[in-house]
Design a protein around this motif. Structure first.
Motif, PDB file in Angstrom:
ATOM      1  N   ARG A  92       3.284   4.261  -4.816  1.00 12.61           N
ATOM      2  CA  ARG A  92       4.421   3.391  -5.020  1.00 12.61           C
ATOM      3  C   ARG A  92       5.054   2.970  -3.382  1.00 12.61           C
ATOM      4  O   ARG A  92       6.645   2.072  -3.371  1.00 12.61           O
ATOM      5  N   LYS A  93       4.415   3.192  -2.546  1.00 13.52           N
ATOM      6  CA  LYS A  93       5.078   3.684  -1.198  1.00 13.52           C
ATOM      7  C   LYS A  93       3.607   2.251  -0.590  1.00 13.52           C
ATOM      8  O   LYS A  93       2.521   2.201  -1.010  1.00 13.52           O
ATOM      9  N   THR A  94       4.706   1.444   0.770  1.00 14.36           N
ATOM     10  CA  THR A  94       3.497   0.270   1.333  1.00 14.36           C
ATOM     11  C   THR A  94       2.326   1.388   2.348  1.00 14.36           C
ATOM     12  O   THR A  94       1.911   3.077   2.201  1.00 14.36           O
ATOM     13  N   LEU A  95       1.335   0.606   2.242  1.00 14.06           N
ATOM     14  CA  LEU A  95      -0.441   1.527   3.356  1.00 14.06           C
ATOM     15  C   LEU A  95       0.779   2.139   4.230  1.00 14.06           C
ATOM     16  O   LEU A  95      -0.219   2.777   4.717  1.00 14.06           O
ATOM     17  N   ARG A  96       1.450   1.324   4.830  1.00 12.27           N
ATOM     18  CA  ARG A  96       1.808   1.592   6.262  1.00 12.27           C
ATOM     19  C   ARG A  96       2.646   3.301   6.038  1.00 12.27           C
ATOM     20  O   ARG A  96       1.820   3.742   7.221  1.00 12.27           O
ATOM     21  N   ASN A  97       3.411   3.413   4.880  1.00 11.47           N
ATOM     22  CA  ASN A  97       3.563   4.593   4.237  1.00 11.47           C
ATOM     23  C   ASN A  97       2.735   5.650   4.596  1.00 11.47           C
ATOM     24  O   ASN A  97       2.472   6.791   4.660  1.00 11.47           O
ATOM     25  N   ALA A  98       1.851   5.401   3.061  1.00 10.09           N
ATOM     26  CA  ALA A  98       1.134   5.820   2.587  1.00 10.09           C
ATOM     27  C   ALA A  98      -0.166   6.517   3.655  1.00 10.09           C
ATOM     28  O   ALA A  98      -0.297   7.637   3.085  1.00 10.09           O
ATOM     29  N   LEU A  99      -0.886   6.007   4.069  1.00 13.27           N
ATOM     30  CA  LEU A  99      -0.918   6.075   5.034  1.00 13.27           C
ATOM     31  C   LEU A  99      -1.450   7.149   6.275  1.00 13.27           C
ATOM     32  O   LEU A  99      -2.470   6.966   7.557  1.00 13.27           O
ATOM     33  N   SER A 100      -0.278   7.580   6.368  1.00 14.91           N
ATOM     34  CA  SER A 100       0.322   8.033   7.882  1.00 14.91           C
ATOM     35  C   SER A 100       0.277   8.833   8.014  1.00 14.91           C
ATOM     36  O   SER A 100      -0.347   9.695   8.918  1.00 14.91           O
ATOM     37  N   SER A 101      -1.501  10.221   7.157  1.00 12.30           N
ATOM     38  CA  SER A 101      -1.813  11.347   6.896  1.00 12.30           C
ATOM     39  C   SER A 101      -3.363  10.689   7.678  1.00 12.30           C
ATOM     40  O   SER A 101      -3.734  11.542   7.339  1.00 12.30           O
ATOM     41  N   VAL A 102      -3.963   9.275   7.445  1.00 13.91           N
ATOM     42  CA  VAL A 102      -4.946   9.202   8.332  1.00 13.91           C
ATOM     43  C   VAL A 102      -4.918   9.021   9.435  1.00 13.91           C
ATOM     44  O   VAL A 102      -5.876   9.243  10.025  1.00 13.91           O
ATOM     45  N   ILE A 103      -3.500   7.829   9.800  1.00 12.46           N
ATOM     46  CA  ILE A 103      -4.106   8.169  11.300  1.00 12.46           C
ATOM     47  C   ILE A 103      -2.242   7.422  11.692  1.00 12.46           C
ATOM     48  O   ILE A 103      -1.402   7.526  10.552  1.00 12.46           O
ATOM     49  N   PRO A 104      -1.320   8.369  12.931  1.00 14.81           N
ATOM     50  CA  PRO A 104      -0.139   7.677  12.571  1.00 14.81           C
ATOM     51  C   PRO A 104       0.238   6.357  12.719  1.00 14.81           C
ATOM     52  O   PRO A 104      -0.298   5.585  12.836  1.00 14.81           O
ATOM     53  N   LYS A 105       1.735   6.422  12.555  1.00 17.77           N
ATOM     54  CA  LYS A 105       1.899   4.869  12.128  1.00 17.77           C
ATOM     55  C   LYS A 105       2.089   4.046  13.266  1.00 17.77           C
ATOM     56  O   LYS A 105       2.002   3.249  13.544  1.00 17.77           O
ATOM     57  N   ASP A 106       2.670   4.679  14.631  1.00 18.80           N
ATOM     58  CA  ASP A 106       2.554   4.339  15.838  1.00 18.80           C
ATOM     59  C   ASP A 106       1.471   3.441  16.014  1.00 18.80           C
ATOM     60  O   ASP A 106       1.124   2.813  17.359  1.00 18.80           O
ATOM     61  N   LYS A 107      -0.063   4.385  16.043  1.00 18.62           N
ATOM     62  CA  LYS A 107      -1.029   3.687  16.719  1.00 18.62           C
ATOM     63  C   LYS A 107      -1.586   2.406  14.880  1.00 18.62           C
ATOM     64  O   LYS A 107      -3.069   1.868  15.550  1.00 18.62           O
ATOM     65  N   MET A 108      -1.066   2.275  14.410  1.00 17.45           N
ATOM     66  CA  MET A 108      -1.488   1.692  13.246  1.00 17.45           C
ATOM     67  C   MET A 108      -1.504   0.351  13.810  1.00 17.45           C
ATOM     68  O   MET A 108      -0.285  -0.036  14.352  1.00 17.45           O
ATOM     69  N   PRO A 109      -2.139  -1.179  13.831  1.00 13.64           N
ATOM     70  CA  PRO A 109      -1.889  -2.340  13.913  1.00 13.64           C
ATOM     71  C   PRO A 109      -1.099  -3.032  13.467  1.00 13.64           C
ATOM     72  O   PRO A 109      -0.750  -2.516  12.117  1.00 13.64           O
ATOM     73  N   VAL A 110      -0.942  -4.725  13.559  1.00 17.82           N
ATOM     74  CA  VAL A 110       0.614  -5.020  13.231  1.00 17.82           C
ATOM     75  C   VAL A 110      -0.352  -6.397  12.263  1.00 17.82           C
ATOM     76  O   VAL A 110      -1.204  -6.779  13.293  1.00 17.82           O
ATOM     77  N   ASP A 111       0.140  -6.017  11.037  1.00 20.36           N
ATOM     78  CA  ASP A 111      -0.829  -6.933   9.584  1.00 20.36           C
ATOM     79  C   ASP A 111      -0.137  -6.638   9.307  1.00 20.36           C
ATOM     80  O   ASP A 111       0.162  -5.376   8.194  1.00 20.36           O
ATOM     81  N   PRO A 112       0.224  -8.097   8.009  1.00 23.16           N
ATOM     82  CA  PRO A 112       0.315  -8.073   7.386  1.00 23.16           C
ATOM     83  C   PRO A 112       0.397  -6.785   5.699  1.00 23.16           C
ATOM     84  O   PRO A 112       1.258  -6.804   5.005  1.00 23.16           O
ATOM     85  N   VAL A 113      -1.164  -6.732   5.701  1.00 18.45           N
ATOM     86  CA  VAL A 113      -1.720  -5.501   5.030  1.00 18.45           C
ATOM     87  C   VAL A 113      -0.789  -4.286   4.731  1.00 18.45           C
ATOM     88  O   VAL A 113      -0.813  -3.665   3.277  1.00 18.45           O
TER      89      VAL A 113
ATOM     90  N   LEU B 167      -5.043  -3.937  -3.041  1.00 23.67           N
ATOM     91  CA  LEU B 167      -5.960  -4.914  -2.504  1.00 23.67           C
ATOM     92  C   LEU B 167      -7.496  -4.439  -3.030  1.00 23.67           C
ATOM     93  O   LEU B 167      -7.769  -3.583  -3.769  1.00 23.67           O
ATOM     94  N   SER B 168      -8.168  -5.713  -2.867  1.00 23.93           N
ATOM     95  CA  SER B 168      -9.506  -5.558  -3.881  1.00 23.93           C
ATOM     96  C   SER B 168     -10.019  -4.737  -2.930  1.00 23.93           C
ATOM     97  O   SER B 168      -9.958  -3.926  -2.009  1.00 23.93           O
TER      98      SER B 168
END
Length: 263
Positions: free
Chosen positions: A214-235, A243-244
């Motif tokens: 139910r969360k966006t990938l930016r929030n759901a993936l914070s356990s994989v990589i910190p949000k501030d390290k995520m690149p700027v991308d609409p995905v 996602l396919s």
């Protein structure tokens, strides 16, 4: 012993319709891709009868139920060691089979997902699977992005196999009848030997994305990589269900590049 008692704790629902059994076995397509077939959970042998009629492949069977194995040894004495009393989930494919092996079965419904993950684990030795599952599990395997059924299982199975929903089966053709509809699907190995990304990270990303779907990938993936390290991308503003497989591969590569650039 004239029959085998279906055991609830093993998730057994024995198919009784021979026409459906023939249809399931007829859905196998050897075409030179395998010379061995493993039937999982043969029960009293309704699929086995048809499997053993062909010379296109050699049939093996595995069942955890000792009563079923005893029954089948008497019914098919020619099987010998090809009838295994054991747990499919613990089977060592490389030791048991010298080459490729297709998997078929009216699978125990209480371990459906585990069976599929076992096949994925041995995907390079299993070119095809034809099996009966709960309709819900079959739909999860075949569903497309954007649907409520689409999830972890959908992505992983579709990453390595072509998936086909073959037909629906009503509860009345089983003993005892399950409380759900069933369906038969076919998996055919695709040409992807390796995904075009870090496969370990791919699996981690898919699981993390859907575990908080139910969360966006930016929030759901914070356990994989910190949000501030995520690149700027609409995905990252999408939910995992949009996602396919190819999108997840691209996402995994974005994350790999982001981790490397921050080191």
């Amino acid at each position: 012993m004239s029959s085998v008692r279906a055991k609830k704790h093993l998730g057994q629902h024995f198919l009784t319709d021979k026409n459906i059994a023939l249809k399931i076995v007829g859905s196998l397509n050897p075409a030179g891709r395998f010379s061995q077939v493993l039937e999982v959970g043969p029960g009293m042998g309704i699929l086995s009868d048809f499997l053993l009629q062909t010379s296109e492949y050699e049939t093996y069977m595995i069942d955890l139920d000792g009563e079923s194995v005893e029954f089948l040894h008497k019914k098919y004495p020619q099987l010998g060691e090809r009838l295994i009393n054991g747990d499919f989930l613990a089977l060592d494919f490389k030791k048991t089979f010298p080459g490729n092996v297709a998997v078929i079965g009216n699978f125990p419904y209480n371990i459906s997902s585990q069976i599929l993950f076992k096949i994925l684990e041995h995907r390079d030795q299993v070119p095809e699977m034809v099996g009966m599952f709960q309709k819900e599990v079959a739909e999860r395997c075949t569903s497309a992005p954007g649907t409520k059924e689409y999830g972890i299982l959908s992505v992983f199975v579709q990453a390595y196999y072509k998936v086909e929903y073959l037909f629906t089966v009503k509860a009345g053709v089983f003993n005892p009848p399950p409380k759900v509809l069933s369906a038969v699907i076919r998996l055919t190995r695709n040409d992807v030997m390796e995904l075009d990304c870090d496969e370990k990270l791919f699996w981690k990303v898919v699981k993390a994305g859907f575990n908080q779907r139910r969360k966006t990938l930016r929030n759901a993936l914070s356990s994989v990589i910190p949000k501030d390290k995520m690149p700027v991308d609409p995905v990252f503003d999408l939910r995992a269900e949009r996602l396919s497989v190819d999108d997840f591969v691209r996402l995994t590569n974005l994350l790999t590049a982001a981790v490397h650039s921050s080191e």
